[in-house]
Design a protein around this motif. Structure first.
Motif, short mmCIF file in Angstrom:
data_model
loop_
_atom_site.label_atom_id
_atom_site.label_comp_id
_atom_site.label_asym_id
_atom_site.label_seq_id
_atom_site.Cartn_x
_atom_site.Cartn_y
_atom_site.Cartn_z
N ALA A 298 -8.36 13.76 0.48
CA ALA A 298 -8.35 12.37 0.05
C ALA A 298 -6.99 11.99 -0.50
O ALA A 298 -6.45 10.91 -0.18
CB ALA A 298 -9.43 12.15 -1.01
N ASP A 299 -6.39 12.86 -1.30
CA ASP A 299 -5.07 12.56 -1.88
C ASP A 299 -3.99 12.49 -0.81
O ASP A 299 -3.04 11.72 -0.92
CB ASP A 299 -4.70 13.64 -2.90
N ALA A 300 -4.14 13.28 0.25
CA ALA A 300 -3.13 13.32 1.30
C ALA A 300 -3.00 11.98 2.03
O ALA A 300 -1.92 11.66 2.55
CB ALA A 300 -3.45 14.43 2.30
N VAL A 301 -4.06 11.20 2.06
CA VAL A 301 -4.02 9.90 2.74
C VAL A 301 -2.94 9.01 2.13
O VAL A 301 -2.22 8.28 2.83
CB VAL A 301 -5.39 9.20 2.65
N TYR A 302 -2.80 9.07 0.81
CA TYR A 302 -1.88 8.17 0.10
C TYR A 302 -0.62 8.88 -0.37
O TYR A 302 0.22 8.27 -1.04
CB TYR A 302 -2.60 7.56 -1.11
N ALA A 303 -0.46 10.15 -0.02
CA ALA A 303 0.68 10.93 -0.51
C ALA A 303 2.00 10.28 -0.10
O ALA A 303 2.24 10.01 1.08
CB ALA A 303 0.61 12.36 0.03
N GLY A 304 2.84 10.03 -1.07
CA GLY A 304 4.17 9.49 -0.82
C GLY A 304 4.23 8.01 -0.52
O GLY A 304 5.31 7.45 -0.33
N VAL A 305 3.08 7.34 -0.47
CA VAL A 305 3.08 5.91 -0.16
C VAL A 305 3.40 5.13 -1.44
O VAL A 305 2.63 5.19 -2.41
CB VAL A 305 1.71 5.45 0.39
#
Length: 246
Positions: free
Chosen positions: A195-202
């Motif tokens: 779930a966290d990877a979806v928004y990582a770095g955005v």
């Protein structure tokens, strides 16, 4: 003037809860509908609204919601929805697809059918369906969800045609990347890392309040103004497949 009434489905968290708060701030009495009774009861107490336990895929519970609302309704926000899984078509679980269609399409149908007479009776009703940019484009692994959200869009556009001579406006809000506490977590069956990877770095994805603000703006336009659709994305997201990350 009598108090304006709004119904928000899926109001227990995320965009639904934020929308209930924004509409209450705009002067509506909000009927907060969701499956998790404890959450909507707490929200209703916070904003001076009413809580109704309602699974939008259950006809009996939707009928109870309509009874609670009564004979007149000003705004309906069909927000209940969800994504389940990110498997390619060849490996997808049909039950996941069925669940997505049930809540994103049939849920909209059930609630709209039940509450449409009350919306007409208000003389200036508004239906806002919460769709997605996934209802406009497709991406690998997202066939079940994109198919369901294309369905949401089709229902919205068809309602717009069918109700053209009725005192009811029909709109769709289609968000892109919205970082809420549960959407991606549910999609990945509780896997926090995925779930966290979806928004990582955005940098600065949308949050629930951004979408709630847009929904409330649509719902408070003058009665002759229909916002057919509003697509809202973070600046970092140019398309489903093109997202700036740092």
């Amino acid at each position: 003037m009598s108090t304006r009434i709004a119904v928000v489905t899926g109001a227990s968290s995320g965009i639904g809860a934020a929308t209930a708060r924004h509409l209450a701030e705009a002067g509506f009495e909000v009927v907060c509908a969701a499956r998790r009774t404890d959450r909507v009861e707490a929200l209703a107490a916070e904003i001076g609204g009413r809580a109704v336990a309602c699974d939008v895929t259950d006809a009996a519970q939707v009928a109870t919601l309509a009874e609670e609302v009564g004979p007149r309704l000003d705004v309906l926000v069909n927000n209940a929805g969800g994504a389940f899984g990110l498997a390619p078509v060849a490996e997808s679980d049909p039950d996941d697809w069925r669940r997505m269609y049930d809540v994103n399409v049939l849920g909209v149908l059930n609630v709209t059918q039940a509450l449409l007479p009350a919306l007409v009776a208000s003389g200036a009703g508004v239906i806002v369906n919460v769709g997605s940019t996934a209802g406009r484009l497709v991406y690998e692994g997202g066939a079940g969800y994109t198919a369901a959200k294309h369905g949401t869009k089709a229902v919205t556009q068809t309602l717009r045609l069918e109700l053209f001579d009725q005192p009811v406006r029909v709109s769709e809000v289609a968000p892109g990347m919205v970082h809420t506490e549960e959407f991606s977590l549910v999609r990945f069956d509780g896997d926090q890392a995925k779930a966290d990877a979806v928004y990582a770095g955005v940098p600065d994805p949308l949050v629930a309040d951004d979408v709630a603000d847009a929904i409330t703006w649509i719902a408070t336009r003058p009665p002759h103004v229909n916002i057919d659709e509003l697509v809202i994305k973070p600046r970092a997201q140019a398309a489903q497949h093109k997202v700036h990350r740092v």
